[in-house]
Design an enzyme around this catalytic site. Structure first.
Site, short mmCIF file in Angstrom:
data_model
loop_
_atom_site.label_atom_id
_atom_site.label_comp_id
_atom_site.label_asym_id
_atom_site.label_seq_id
_atom_site.Cartn_x
_atom_site.Cartn_y
_atom_site.Cartn_z
N ASP A 445 0.85 -1.09 0.11
CA ASP A 445 -0.03 -0.08 -0.13
C ASP A 445 0.68 1.39 -0.16
OD1 ASP A 445 -2.66 1.24 0.13
OD2 ASP A 445 -3.35 -0.02 1.73
N ASP A 509 -10.57 1.34 -3.91
CA ASP A 509 -11.15 0.99 -2.51
C ASP A 509 -12.82 0.97 -2.71
OD1 ASP A 509 -8.89 0.60 -0.96
OD2 ASP A 509 -8.80 2.61 -0.11
C1 DGJ Z 1 -5.96 1.38 1.88
C2 DGJ Z 1 -6.04 0.07 1.06
O1 DGJ Z 1 -6.71 0.79 -0.32
C3 DGJ Z 1 -7.25 -0.87 1.46
O2 DGJ Z 1 -7.42 -1.69 0.75
C4 DGJ Z 1 -6.53 -1.22 2.63
O3 DGJ Z 1 -5.57 -2.13 2.37
C5 DGJ Z 1 -6.18 -0.23 3.68
N1 DGJ Z 1 -5.43 0.85 2.91
C6 DGJ Z 1 -5.54 -0.94 4.68
O4 DGJ Z 1 -5.01 0.09 5.57
#
Ligand code: DGJ
Length: 705
Positions: A445, A509
């Protein structure tokens, strides 16, 4: 020089014609192949401009480097200076080498003490790769501001498309006419960003998915970027791409060279789908392309199921349901390390938390492996919470200018991995986890933008970008077969640079199927579905609070690297049975979904999308009709099918891998029980769809008889 000065490179219906005789490489044509049978001198004469009044006395052609010294009054390709001098250069060709599908030119300006190179090379799929470099051959430092790749467009290129977006709504297209001036899209986030233009398009007026001529440029880079469309008062238009450098970011000492990120240029005579097809064929030709290596495993990511609430019992229950459904990869997300019980602390300490996992990760990994699944784990190696052991020990490892701490983003700061100590810290800790546990895949991430990204005061996005590429490559070298997913608050780091280092992108997301229809469609312009994670989320999308039926979510998630992100322990027996059917369908059809030609069919209004994947031999296809809003007409527009063999007859079947879309009519069309039609009829007449409720979808399979 007694060598050829005219080059007509061609590949797969695309071509570039380059002429050198003015002392500089000039691209006379970039677009469709022109064949071979023309007289070179006539071609040169035909493309030579008239000399107008009110301008320089003789014909000038500034070529690809657009020097002011050649009479050019637009933005030069090379911008920089040597303490205020050598800002204006005139490069003369000193070396040329060519093969059937490539041309390399080196030019020098001895007075300025600089050398430029350019290489044009056709790769698979008729994609043209363009590499440029600048070398400081003089004495003293040369401060580089930009080395941009410009490509000419014909006068009839009339419109441009690029992309904007934000968290949970990535890559939304914007289209505008090309007018005099420069239209610039700059990315300064230190990552490509949610609004990143993975490829910029120039098009003939009204070009669509299937028709019109389209040109595109994309950058193999994940740092700061600049895309330009420039139309000058001369009437001529160019498009350009390059790395965006901050002041002082690249200062070339004597003898040093800057290699610009490679630019990927594509041309299509058959609309935007032709650009997509070239990108896919190029990417899929790479031996390490993920779907070439092996089929893309159906994934479960537990983030939206448990968030930070890590608990072996709950995760075991999830793994049980995942196994029942047919999931092949189980991914533990954020929260397993350091003091990370929420997003306030622990980031940067890549050591399994005794608190959350008193016996380490082995008990969970054993559960996952015993159920026949791969195990994946989340990291965010370029970030730290101030409340972390690493930050307490090395506060000097974060990006900052002087004593000024940059503003916080998700309560975190950016770790300067250009710092050898920081790089080794991340590599060492991640490597130790990968050595200790059987981990097949990592999700990486990157949840904040880079502001004041400075290494001891000097701008460092370029070096940080190179460092993360190096880190990924080193992890893969040490752990053969390891796969990496690039995530940045969803789809904030998806680009043609990262495709060479990561195997999957977390597209967004947003698991809301309606938003996903748009996000996936536009991300798929240049990135193939097998690299784009697309998960079935819960009924109530966590990021939009919209509610969608399973059929719509399932059809939407099918057109990507499919997975689930949902507390499966809360599903009903009926839902599990549907998910099982859907998982089996994905596995049976992923070779086509991840290998065929992507087709998007133009619609008369914006109430629906029709898109599909057609096998390259046109024998089989899967298409979806997704309703995005209520139709303006009483009954919906025809569902047409492009890309099929017009003369062949196809057996057309409605398939419902996860249940039926919601119809709101009194009667469904008769074809829904099966029909046989020619490719021509399917393209021109199509099928009359059922009256689907808005935000629903149906899936249609076509097999050539
Ligand atoms: C942001 C990501 O896009 C999510 O899928 C997840 O992994 C969260 N961070 C976790 O903090």
């Amino acid at each position: 020089m007694s060598q050829a000065t005219f080059f007509n490179l061609q590949s797969d219906g695309a071509s570039i014609v380059v002429y050198l005789s003015t002392g500089t490489p000039v691209v006379l044509h970039w677009g469709a192949s022109l064949g071979q049978g023309f007289n070179e001198q006539d071609f040169i004469n035909a493309t030579r401009e008239a000399v107008p009044h009110g301008d320089l006395d003789d014909y000038q052609n500034p070529g690809v480097w657009r020097e002011n010294a050649r009479g050019f009054l637009g933005r030069p390709a090379l911008l920089g200076h040597r303490a205020g001098l050598d800002w204006s250069q005139k490069f003369e060709v000193v070396e040329v080498s060519a093969t059937e599908n490539s041309l390399f030119v080196r030019s020098a300006d001895e007075q300025a003490g600089l050398e430029l190179t350019v290489k044009f090379e056709f790769a698979s799929g008729g994609v043209l790769k363009i590499s440029q470099s600048v070398k400081n051959t003089g004495a003293g430092d040369f401060s580089l501001d930009a080395l941009t790749t410009f490509m000419p467009l014909p006068d009839y290129a009339a419109e441009t498309m690029d992309f904007t977006g934000r968290w949970v709504k990535e890559r939304q297209p914007q289209r505008r006419p090309i007018q005099v001036g420069t239209w610039a899209r700059e990315g300064r986030e230190g990552r490509s960003g949610h609004d990143y233009t993975i490829v910029q398009l120039a098009m003939t007026a009204g070009a669509g998915y299937q028709q019109g001529e389209v040109w595109s440029l994309g950058l193999q880079w994940s740092g700061n970027t600049r895309h330009l469309i420039e139309k000058m008062a001369t009437g001529r238009t160019t498009m350009a791409a390059g790395e965006l450098l901050q002041p002082g970011e690249v200062i070339l000492a004597a003898g040093e060279t800057y290699e610009a990120p490679v630019v990927i240029a594509a041309h299509s005579e058959v609309g935007i789908d032709g650009i997509t097809d070239r990108h896919y064929r190029w990417l899929r030709s790479r031996p390490n392309h993920p779907s070439t290596v092996r089929p893309r495993p159906l994934s479960l990511n537990v983030w939206e199921a448990v968030y930070f609430d890590h608990n072996l019992e709950k995760l075991t229950a999830l793994a049980d349901v995942a196994q029942e459904i047919g999931v092949e990869r189980f991914v533990l997300d954020d929260g397993w390390f350091g003091s990370r019980r929420d997003d306030k602390s622990g980031l940067g300490d890549w050591i399994v938390s005794k608190d959350a996992w008193p016996d380490g990760l082995k008990p969970l990994i054993d559960v996952v492996k015993a159920r026949g699944m791969e195990f994946g784990l989340w990291f965010e190696g370029e970030m730290v919470n101030p409340d972390s052991d690493v930050y307490r020990a090395h506060p000097e490892w974060i990006f900052q200018v002087g004593n000024r701490i940059p503003p916080f983003g998700r309560l975190q700061q950016v770790l300067d991995i250009t710092h050898p100590g920081a790089f080794e810290h991340v590599l060492g800790q991640v490597d130790a986890i990968l050595c200790e546990y059987e981990i097949d895949y990592i999700k990486w991430d990157h949840n904040r933008t880079l502001t004041e990204a400075a290494h001891f005061g000097k701008a460092a996005v370029r070096e940080q970008t190179k460092a993360i590429y190096r880190l990924f490559d080193e992890l893969k070298r040490r752990h053969p077969g390891l796969e990496i997913e690039s995530c940045a608050s969803g789809g904030g780091r998806i680009d043609l640079g990262m495709v060479e280092h990561a195997d999957r992108f977390w597209t967004s997301d947003c698991n809301d199927a309606l938003e996903r229809q748009y996000i996936q469609r536009y991300t798929q312009f240049a990135i193939p579905p097998e690299m784009l994670g697309s998960h079935i989320g819960p009924h109530h999308a966590h990021t939009t609070f919209r509610t969608h039926e399973l059929a719509f979510r399932a059809v939407t998630a099918l057109f990507g690297h499919a997975g689930l992100e949902w507390d499966l322990t809360q599903t009903t027996d009926e839902e599990r049975a549907a998910l099982k059917g859907w998982a089996a369908y994905y596995k049976q059809n992923r070779a086509l979904l991840h290998g065929g030609r992507m087709v998007r069919v133009e619609q008369p209004d914006d109430s629906a999308f029709v898109h599909g994947v057609v096998s390259h031999d046109k024998s089989r296809a899967i298409f979806a009709l997704a309703t995005l809003r209520s139709t303006p007409s009483i009954t919906p527009n025809a569902m047409r099918f492009e890309g099929l063999d017009a003369a062949a007859t196809y057996r057309v079947r409605l398939v419902e891998p996860a249940g039926a879309g919601i119809t709101i009519g009194r009667q469904n069309p008769i074809w829904m029980t099966g029909v046989e039609l020619t490719g021509a009829a399917l393209a021109k007449v199509g099928l009359r769809p059922p009256v689907l409720a808005p935000e629903n979808a149906i899936l249609v399979e076509l097999d050539r008889i």
